[in-house]
Every structure is written in C-alpha cells, then in structure tokens.
Design a protein around this motif. Structure first.
Motif, PDB file in Angstrom:
ATOM      1  N   GLY A   1       0.175   6.685 -12.170  1.00 38.77           N
ATOM      2  CA  GLY A   1      -0.068   5.873 -10.983  1.00 38.77           C
ATOM      3  C   GLY A   1      -1.492   6.051 -10.481  1.00 38.77           C
ATOM      4  N   ARG A   2      -1.947   7.308 -10.510  1.00 40.21           N
ATOM      5  CA  ARG A   2      -3.299   7.571 -10.039  1.00 40.21           C
ATOM      6  C   ARG A   2      -4.314   6.905 -10.958  1.00 40.21           C
ATOM      7  NH1 ARG A   2      -2.805  12.760  -9.189  1.00 40.21           N
ATOM      8  NH2 ARG A   2      -3.801  13.578 -11.042  1.00 40.21           N
ATOM      9  N   GLY A   3      -4.038   6.983 -12.262  1.00 39.39           N
ATOM     10  CA  GLY A   3      -4.934   6.368 -13.241  1.00 39.39           C
ATOM     11  C   GLY A   3      -5.055   4.869 -13.039  1.00 39.39           C
ATOM     12  N   ILE A   4      -3.933   4.241 -12.714  1.00 36.38           N
ATOM     13  CA  ILE A   4      -3.943   2.783 -12.562  1.00 36.38           C
ATOM     14  C   ILE A   4      -4.611   2.367 -11.258  1.00 36.38           C
ATOM     15  CG2 ILE A   4      -2.496   0.733 -12.252  1.00 36.38           C
ATOM     16  CD1 ILE A   4      -0.423   2.095 -14.060  1.00 36.38           C
ATOM     17  N   PHE A   5      -4.181   2.980 -10.145  1.00 37.31           N
ATOM     18  CA  PHE A   5      -4.559   2.432  -8.839  1.00 37.31           C
ATOM     19  C   PHE A   5      -5.838   3.001  -8.244  1.00 37.31           C
ATOM     20  CE2 PHE A   5       0.127   1.712  -8.867  1.00 37.31           C
ATOM     21  CZ  PHE A   5       0.066   0.330  -8.908  1.00 37.31           C
ATOM     22  N   ASP A   6      -6.182   4.227  -8.632  1.00 39.98           N
ATOM     23  CA  ASP A   6      -7.379   4.837  -8.055  1.00 39.98           C
ATOM     24  C   ASP A   6      -8.633   3.980  -8.247  1.00 39.98           C
ATOM     25  OD1 ASP A   6      -7.169   6.943  -6.404  1.00 39.98           O
ATOM     26  OD2 ASP A   6      -7.787   8.489  -7.836  1.00 39.98           O
ATOM     27  N   PRO A   7      -8.902   3.508  -9.476  1.00 38.44           N
ATOM     28  CA  PRO A   7     -10.111   2.693  -9.659  1.00 38.44           C
ATOM     29  C   PRO A   7     -10.081   1.410  -8.830  1.00 38.44           C
ATOM     30  CG  PRO A   7      -9.018   3.138 -11.763  1.00 38.44           C
ATOM     31  CD  PRO A   7      -8.158   3.723 -10.706  1.00 38.44           C
ATOM     32  N   ILE A   8      -8.900   0.797  -8.737  1.00 37.30           N
ATOM     33  CA  ILE A   8      -8.789  -0.453  -7.969  1.00 37.30           C
ATOM     34  C   ILE A   8      -9.155  -0.204  -6.513  1.00 37.30           C
ATOM     35  CG2 ILE A   8      -7.238  -2.309  -7.254  1.00 37.30           C
ATOM     36  CD1 ILE A   8      -5.632  -1.817  -9.781  1.00 37.30           C
TER      37      ILE A   8
ATOM     38  N   PRO B   1      -7.158   1.863   3.253  1.00 37.80           N
ATOM     39  CA  PRO B   1      -6.869   2.970   4.179  1.00 37.80           C
ATOM     40  C   PRO B   1      -5.413   3.409   4.152  1.00 37.80           C
ATOM     41  CG  PRO B   1      -7.669   1.023   5.372  1.00 37.80           C
ATOM     42  CD  PRO B   1      -7.826   0.741   3.935  1.00 37.80           C
ATOM     43  N   ILE B   2      -4.490   2.445   4.078  1.00 36.05           N
ATOM     44  CA  ILE B   2      -3.074   2.844   4.082  1.00 36.05           C
ATOM     45  C   ILE B   2      -2.721   3.561   2.782  1.00 36.05           C
ATOM     46  CG2 ILE B   2      -0.687   2.043   4.234  1.00 36.05           C
ATOM     47  CD1 ILE B   2      -1.692  -0.337   5.824  1.00 36.05           C
ATOM     48  N   ALA B   3      -3.150   3.005   1.660  1.00 34.96           N
ATOM     49  CA  ALA B   3      -2.788   3.612   0.370  1.00 34.96           C
ATOM     50  C   ALA B   3      -3.381   5.011   0.240  1.00 34.96           C
ATOM     51  CB  ALA B   3      -3.251   2.722  -0.781  1.00 34.96           C
ATOM     52  N   ILE B   4      -4.627   5.159   0.652  1.00 37.94           N
ATOM     53  CA  ILE B   4      -5.285   6.462   0.503  1.00 37.94           C
ATOM     54  C   ILE B   4      -4.634   7.503   1.414  1.00 37.94           C
ATOM     55  CG2 ILE B   4      -7.445   7.714   0.909  1.00 37.94           C
ATOM     56  CD1 ILE B   4      -8.896   5.148  -0.080  1.00 37.94           C
ATOM     57  N   SER B   5      -4.333   7.120   2.652  1.00 38.32           N
ATOM     58  CA  SER B   5      -3.658   8.067   3.554  1.00 38.32           C
ATOM     59  C   SER B   5      -2.274   8.418   3.042  1.00 38.32           C
ATOM     60  CB  SER B   5      -3.505   7.481   4.956  1.00 38.32           C
ATOM     61  OG  SER B   5      -4.735   7.125   5.470  1.00 38.32           O
ATOM     62  N   THR B   6      -1.550   7.417   2.546  1.00 37.96           N
ATOM     63  CA  THR B   6      -0.218   7.692   2.005  1.00 37.96           C
ATOM     64  C   THR B   6      -0.318   8.681   0.857  1.00 37.96           C
ATOM     65  OG1 THR B   6       0.472   5.453   2.583  1.00 37.96           O
ATOM     66  CG2 THR B   6       1.866   6.653   1.044  1.00 37.96           C
TER      67      THR B   6
ATOM     68  N   ALA C   1       0.808  -1.218   0.000  1.00 35.10           N
ATOM     69  CA  ALA C   1       0.000   0.000   0.000  1.00 35.10           C
ATOM     70  C   ALA C   1       0.846   1.275   0.000  1.00 35.10           C
ATOM     71  CB  ALA C   1      -0.949  -0.001   1.192  1.00 35.10           C
ATOM     72  N   ILE C   2       2.000   1.271   0.667  1.00 36.38           N
ATOM     73  CA  ILE C   2       2.807   2.498   0.701  1.00 36.38           C
ATOM     74  C   ILE C   2       3.339   2.844  -0.690  1.00 36.38           C
ATOM     75  CG2 ILE C   2       4.914   3.573   1.613  1.00 36.38           C
ATOM     76  CD1 ILE C   2       4.300   2.368   4.280  1.00 36.38           C
ATOM     77  N   PRO C   3       3.970   1.883  -1.404  1.00 38.77           N
ATOM     78  CA  PRO C   3       4.380   2.220  -2.776  1.00 38.77           C
ATOM     79  C   PRO C   3       3.198   2.622  -3.659  1.00 38.77           C
ATOM     80  CG  PRO C   3       5.450   0.193  -2.070  1.00 38.77           C
ATOM     81  CD  PRO C   3       4.451   0.548  -1.005  1.00 38.77           C
ATOM     82  N   VAL C   4       2.074   1.935  -3.504  1.00 38.79           N
ATOM     83  CA  VAL C   4       0.893   2.287  -4.305  1.00 38.79           C
ATOM     84  C   VAL C   4       0.443   3.711  -3.980  1.00 38.79           C
ATOM     85  CG1 VAL C   4      -1.584   1.844  -4.585  1.00 38.79           C
ATOM     86  CG2 VAL C   4       0.034  -0.048  -4.720  1.00 38.79           C
ATOM     87  N   GLY C   5       0.404   4.034  -2.695  1.00 41.71           N
ATOM     88  CA  GLY C   5       0.007   5.381  -2.286  1.00 41.71           C
ATOM     89  C   GLY C   5       0.954   6.434  -2.840  1.00 41.71           C
ATOM     90  N   ILE C   6       2.252   6.133  -2.797  1.00 41.89           N
ATOM     91  CA  ILE C   6       3.226   7.084  -3.338  1.00 41.89           C
ATOM     92  C   ILE C   6       3.013   7.251  -4.835  1.00 41.89           C
ATOM     93  CG2 ILE C   6       5.682   7.441  -3.819  1.00 41.89           C
ATOM     94  CD1 ILE C   6       6.272   6.213  -1.091  1.00 41.89           C
ATOM     95  N   ALA C   7       2.791   6.137  -5.530  1.00 40.61           N
ATOM     96  CA  ALA C   7       2.560   6.211  -6.980  1.00 40.61           C
ATOM     97  C   ALA C   7       1.336   7.068  -7.288  1.00 40.61           C
ATOM     98  CB  ALA C   7       2.386   4.811  -7.561  1.00 40.61           C
ATOM     99  N   ILE C   8       0.277   6.877  -6.506  1.00 43.89           N
ATOM    100  CA  ILE C   8      -0.931   7.682  -6.726  1.00 43.89           C
ATOM    101  C   ILE C   8      -0.635   9.159  -6.464  1.00 43.89           C
ATOM    102  CG2 ILE C   8      -3.246   8.203  -5.851  1.00 43.89           C
ATOM    103  CD1 ILE C   8      -3.563   5.237  -5.251  1.00 43.89           C
ATOM    104  N   GLY C   9       0.140   9.406  -5.404  1.00 38.66           N
ATOM    105  CA  GLY C   9       0.401  10.788  -5.012  1.00 38.66           C
ATOM    106  C   GLY C   9       1.313  11.536  -5.957  1.00 38.66           C
ATOM    107  N   ILE C  10       2.288  10.846  -6.567  1.00 35.05           N
ATOM    108  CA  ILE C  10       3.261  11.601  -7.362  1.00 35.05           C
ATOM    109  C   ILE C  10       3.032  11.496  -8.851  1.00 35.05           C
ATOM    110  CG2 ILE C  10       5.084  11.482  -5.613  1.00 35.05           C
ATOM    111  CD1 ILE C  10       6.452   9.357  -7.201  1.00 35.05           C
TER     112      ILE C  10
END
Ligand SMILES: Nc1ncnc2c1ncn2[C@@H]1O[C@H](COP(=O)(O)OP(=O)(O)OP(=O)(O)O)[C@@H](O)[C@H]1O
Ligand SMILES: [Mg+2]
Lengths: 257, 284
Positions: free
Chosen positions: B121-128, B166-171, B108-117
C-alpha cells in the motif's frame, strides 16, 4: 486435558549475532502454573511471544496436543505488562470485545462481561472508562478480557510488573484464585522470585547470552494457598526461603559475563 | 529551571487541557490575561480602521467604514448580491466544502490505512500523495475543468483533491503509531485482520484522522475561493470576485469576514467533535 509443548525453540532476531533463544524446550499442562524467571534479556518475552504465536521461531515448534501452532489464537490469550486495553471502550466493552470475537451473541455479552468483571473483583465498574481506573484495576480488566476468550492457556508477561507492592500482593492471590477455578494452564513471566515461588507449580529458569533454559524446579507453594493456607504462613515456611536461595543461585550461575 | 505559570498554561492549552494555574492568573502577577490582550488588539484594529475611514485618509471606494461593512451584512443577507442572498452564497460554499470533505474522507482514510499497514500500500500510494501534496490547487484546476467541465463536480473535485493528502497522511501516521501491544492483544484474543483494522487500528488512529480533517478543512476552505472564481453563480468566492469586479469593496470585505467567521466556527465545532469522539486521547 490440553498439553502445550515447547520443542527446541530457537529465535534469531534479524541483524542480531547471538540467538535470543536457543533450543528451548518445556511444556505446560492445563492446571499447571509455570513461571519463567531469569535476568533481563534472557529471552523470556521472546519465548512467551513464540508460544502466543506472535513470533515465528527460527527453529523448533510449539505444539498443542500434538498439533503445531501456526499463529495467535484465542486458546492462548496474552496479558501484558501495560494492560493493552482499548481506551475507546469502557471496562465492560473491553471484556465484551473478547466475547464478540468468540462469537457470543450481542445480547449475552453485557451480562457475561459483568460476570467476568465480578470474577476479578470489579463488580459495578463496567461503565468506567479505562482512564478512570487505577493500574491494578486496569490489569484486572485485562485479565477479565483474556479470560473472556476462554483460553486453554493463559500467557502473562510481567502482568504485575507495573503495580505497587501492596496491589501486587492482592493481585497474586487473585491470580491464584482464578487459576484454581478456571483450570487453565498458566505461563507467566516475572522478575520477582517471591512472586514466582508463591504462584508457580513449576519454575523455569532461563539464562542469557545466548538465551536458554537452564533449569526447571517443581514447587508447590501456590497449591498450598489454593488449599487454604495463608500467604503469610507460606512465606514464613523455611522451605520458602530455601527455595528462594536456590533459585537465586541458579539465576546467578547462569551469568556468563 | 522551572517553567513560568504562563508557559505551563500555554502548554496545557496546546494539549487542550484546562490550565492548572493557581487561582486567577491576574493574581500570579499578570495584569492582562492573554485573552484580554487579544481582545484589545482586535478592538484597536477596529478603532484604527474606523478612524481611517472617518477622516477619509483612504477613499471609501477602497476602504469603506466598519459600519458600512456591517450594513452590507444586513443588506446582502436580506436582499442579496449578484442574484443570491448571503445565506445562499454561504450554503453553496459550505455544500461544496462538505461534499468534497465527504468524498475525500471516503478515499483518503482507506488509502491512509493501506499506507500505514502494508508495504505494498505504501509503495502504491506514497508516490501519488507526494506528487499531489506540493501542487497548489490552482495549478490543477484548469486541467480538472478541461476534463470535467465547469460544473459543480469540477469544483468539488478540486477541493476534494486538495483535501486528500492531509487526511491520508495523518491517517497513515496514526495507523503507524498504533500500539503493538494492543494489536497483539487483539490477535491473541482471536481477531481476524479485518476485525483488527475495524476494531483496533481505526479507533486508535481516530485522533490522528481528526487532526488531518482539521488541516483538510483549512485547505478546503482556501481552495474553495479559487474554485469558485471559475464560472460559479453562487458561493462566497464568487460573491467576492464579482464584488471586486464592480469595485464594491464593502461586499469584498464583508465576504472576507464571513469566510473568517465560518472558519472559526468550523474550528470550534471540530474541537467539540474531538472531545466527543476521542475523549480518551491524551489521557492514557
Ligand atoms: N525485536 C527485537 N529485535 C532484536 N532483538 C531483540 C528484539 N526483542 C528482543 N531482542 C533481544 O533478544 C534478547 C531477549 O529479549 P527478551 O525481550 O526476550 O528478554 P526478556 O527476558 O523478556 O527481558 P526482560 O526481562 O528485560 O523483559 C535480548 O538480548 C534483546 O535485546
Ligand atoms: Mg520481557
């Protein structure tokens, strides 16, 4: 002697009708202290960010010794109005971070960081956490961190803007001392005309709407301080008051509203 | 309008700061501090429970007395229940939750970072994440069991999935909140992208990540009981479930209290961790 040339820089921010900056050209040589002044919104920060490589200009280029810059780099370290220090590191580690990025070995970093803190008159403060430092101290840590990168050019965006008047005066002379010792080329933004006069070897005046450079004035008050004259006596010189009036006129003239 | 001392104190507590109240609060006109009111409520609850049990207003089969439950703590701790002692049930559960937390953090932390930066990354992981987030773990538990069987990995997986969002979204929100000045400062000092992520973005986002971790532990702890209902031979959830089948109500209640106590201890531990890891948070 590194030479930084700003050539015909124009910046349009997306969605903005008027350019934030049009065809701005100037230069900074090492050993110079160039200060940008002008009313709010005239593009000073924009220009500084372009020089830092943080913002790509719509048109024009910045060259160092003929080479066009492509992005940020340690040869142009930037000091911010709000220190931008890392609160998870103590003062020494903040400075050491810049040393680490420069490739200094781990065992040399601590000692070098302490020496840099000494340079900004913060001997013995290495172990302090950032939140335990006053605004002026933080700004000095930020300065030490920028110097740790051994930049050829030191860029500063209103570095003293958030400080009280007394701290500010002490920081001005500290800046001059460090600038004189290190031989960097300084490029600084300020709102204070006295500050500009005291520090600069050259003042660049910008005007808004659209942002542009309208005037450059060679001054020598900073050098007089470095050569031993006191700030008080420099400011008492009638030439200082004349220069101030002159620059105020320029800033005022540029007004188009 | 000025805030009452009470409100100021509550706000200070929310921020995790010691309250700057003038002297003892009782001097400020309060006869009872919030803490003593809480203690009073708890005491009242136990007294009512004892009375109900003592006068047999409810059959002990359904509501055993507090003393009986306390006694169960002792007997289950020493001689066990359904082939395992309290400690064995507890450690089985804790192991699952922490194993799940470990794997969840790893993803979740790498995923959260990918979404954030990154936009990509946001396109891939947000829907999931948006898909996973609203689904109750009990709903995908059967599917996980079909795919991975009823062994330990399935239980850990279900808990881990519940903790992901929760972890990915907070990250991600922590990463998005990183100060631009700090990033730009690091860039002009010559930081590469990887150095930016490791030395600036990750530390900046740590308070946020810890918040996510706190939410995740809560989610994990609730999911645990559900996961253990399915073919476990140990664990607090299993213990409660077995006890319920034989109508051993005192063990059921004892199990519930154990879960509550552990959750409380975890919360306190997390606050300690926060103070130790990010003492700078909120002091800038
Ligand atoms: N990110 C941005 N997006 C859109 N417009 C911007 C952005 N940053 C600055 N501008 C606009 O560009 C112009 C120049 O801004 P800039 O920040 O360079 O001015 P400044 O001279 O530094 O002002 P100040 O003295 O207030 O700091 C302003 O009109 C501002 O509104
Ligand atoms: Mg500005």
């Amino acid at each position: 002697m590194p030479h930084l040339a700003v050539e015909d820089i124009s910046v349009y921010y997306p969605g903005q009708q008027r350019p934030a900056l049009t065809r701005a050209s100037t230069y900074v040589k090492s050993g110079e202290f160039v200060v940008l002044v002008g009313r709010s919104g005239c593009g000073k920060t924009t220009l500084l960010n372009v020089v830092a490589g943080l913002l790509k200009p719509t048109d024009g280029r910045v060259r160092i010794d003929g080479e066009t810059i492509t992005g940020p780099s340690a040869d142009r370290a930037l000091v911010f109005q709000n220190d931008a220090l890392f609160p998870w590191l103590n003062a020494r580690e903040n400075v050491a971070f810049a040393l680490k990025l420069r490739g200094v070995s781990r065992k040399d970093r601590g000692e070098m960081a302490d020496r840099l803190l000494g340079l900004v008159k913060l001997d013995g403060f290495g172990d302090k956490q950032i939140w335990q430092l006053s605004g002026g101290m933080r700004q000095r840590v930020g300065l030490a961190r920028a110097l740790a990168a051994q930049p050829a050019f030191l860029l500063m965006d209103e570095p003293l803007g958030a400080l009280d008047a007394l701290t500010r005066e002490r920081m001005q002379t500290l800046l001059l001392d460090i600038w004189a010792q290190s031989k960097v080329g300084a490029l600084m933004v300020t709102h204070g005309i006295d500050e500009a006069l005291l520090l600069a070897t050259r003042i660049v005046v910008l005007a808004p709407g659209p942002g542009r450079i309208i005037r450059e004035i060679e001054t020598g008050f900073g050098r007089r301080y470095v050569e031993g004259e006191t700030v008080r006596s420099i400011k008492a010189d009638p030439a200082f008051a004349l220069a101030r009036a002159d620059i105020e006129d320029s800033i005022f003239e540029g007004e188009t509203v | 309008m000025t805030l009452s001392v009470e409100t100021q104190r509550d706000i200070a507590e929310l921020r995790g700061e010691p309250a700057a109240s003038p002297g003892r609060r009782t001097k400020a006109g309060h006869l009872w501090s919030t803490r003593s009111i809480s203690l009073g409520t708890i005491a009242l609850f136990f007294i009512a429970w004892t009375l109900v049990a003592y006068f047999r207003l409810v059959s002990p089969v359904f509501l055993p007395s507090p003393l009986a439950v306390l006694w169960k703590f002792y007997t289950v701790a020493t001689s066990g229940f359904v082939d395992a002692t309290l400690w064995q049930h507890l450690s089985a559960s804790l192991l699952r939750v922490f194993a799940a937390l470990f794997f969840s953090l790893l993803v979740a932390i790498p995923v959260g970072i990918a979404i954030g930066i990154s936009r990509i990354g946001r396109g891939i992981f947000d829907p999931i994440l948006e898909f996973l987030r609203p689904i109750p773990p009990l709903a995908y538990l059967p599917l996980v069991i079909i795919w991975f069987g009823i062994g330990e990995p399935s239980k850990i997986l279900v808990i881990a999935i519940a903790m992901l969002a929760p972890i990915a979204i907070s990250t991600a929100s922590g990463v998005r909140g990183v100060s631009h000045d700090r990033i730009n400062a690091a860039k002009t000092l010559g930081a590469s992208n990887i150095q930016l992520v490791l030395n600036v973005i990750l530390p900046s986002a740590t308070p946020s990540i810890l918040t996510g971790l706190r939410i995740a532990l809560g989610t994990g702890w609730t999911t645990l009981v559900a996961a253990e209902l399915v073919a476990a031979t140990r664990g607090l959830g299993f213990m409660i479930q077995s006890a319920a089948q034989f109508l051993v109500t005192d063990v059921v209640i004892m199990g519930i209290f154990t879960i509550a106590i552990i959750a409380f201890i975890l919360e306190v531990g997390l606050r300690r961790l926060e103070r130790w890891l990010v003492p700078w948070s909120g002091r800038e």
